[in-house]
Design an enzyme around this catalytic site. Structure first.
Site, short mmCIF file in Angstrom:
data_model
loop_
_atom_site.label_atom_id
_atom_site.label_comp_id
_atom_site.label_asym_id
_atom_site.label_seq_id
_atom_site.Cartn_x
_atom_site.Cartn_y
_atom_site.Cartn_z
N HIS A 104 0.85 -1.21 0.00
CA HIS A 104 0.00 0.00 0.00
C HIS A 104 0.88 1.25 0.00
CE1 HIS A 104 -3.65 2.34 1.63
NE2 HIS A 104 -2.65 3.18 1.77
N GLU A 105 1.95 1.23 0.83
CA GLU A 105 2.81 2.42 0.95
C GLU A 105 3.69 2.60 -0.29
OE1 GLU A 105 1.80 4.38 3.12
OE2 GLU A 105 0.64 2.89 4.24
#
Ligand code: 4LI
Ligand code: NI
Length: 187
Positions: free
Chosen positions: A157-158
């Protein structure tokens, strides 16, 4: 100290930008930014600090969410075992790169949230179940780490943020809760 005021929201074009590599050796400024990002995550998970400063809880944060187009992410995944209170993952990564991944995919049963998204977007966010990530750490040393389950989802996600990708880009628009068989659903 970073607060929600520092976090940009959906619609800001920085969230769709491809961020720049961070030069190594790291500057004092880039090291401090990483520390501030990790401190934000600690505060966001601390009930007293979160209430006092109105912080939303997070386990990951990427520099572009602070309107800074640099390839820096911070991760703080807490333990779910009271016997072992140390975090499962606590790190700042500079220039993180997925160097290999499983064939198997996985998603969180409850979907994903993002500190830059002030609405609920329902649906499965299908990602790699396991990833190996190479990165530079706060000491300027090259590291390689293999992650599975929740930490693997969070790091993907990051890293997506560094490439202008939002979690809902991965949700099947026609059928948000359809899943291929053999996708691991993480409860
Ligand atoms: C307060 C104090 C239920 C709904 C369960 C909150 C301490 C969702 C999950 C937290 C969901 C902490 C989280 C992410 C989800 C949902 C992130 C609460 C912070 C749970 C982290 C980056 C996706 C990461 C598991 C729409 C801000 N975080 N929950 N997804 N927690 N948190 N993501 N999903 N459904 N987002 O959001 O940090 S990867 Cl630890
Ligand atoms: Ni996010």
């Amino acid at each position: 100290m970073l607060t929600m005021k520092d976090i940009i929201r959906e619609g800001n074009p920085t969230l769709r930008a491809v961020c720049d590599e961070v030069p190594v050796p790291l500057t004092a400024e880039d090291i401090q930014l990483g520390k501030d990002m990790l401190e934000f995550l600690h505060n966001s998970q601390d009930p007293e600090m979160a209430e006092k400063y109105e912080l939303r809880g997070g386990v990951g944060l990427a520099a572009p969410q602070l309107d800074i187009k640099k390839r820096i992410i911070a991760l703080l995944v807490p333990s779910n075992n009271p016997e072992k209170p140390e975090p499962i993952l606590e790190t700042v990564m500079y220039n993180p790169k997925i160097v290999s991944h499983s064939v198997q995919d996985a998603c969180l049963a409850d979907g994903e949230g993002c500190l830059s998204v002030d609405r609920e977007v329902p649906g499965y966010v299908v990602r790699h179940a396991r990833v190996t990530v190479a990165y530079t750490d706060m000491n300027g040393e090259t590291q390689k780490i293999r992650l599975k389950n929740y930490p693997a989802i969070v790091v993907q996600h990051e890293i997506d943020h560094l490439n202008g990708v939002m979690f809902y880009d991965h949700i099947n628009a026609k059928n948000p809760f359809s899943l291929d068989k053999d996708v691991l659903v993480l409860e």
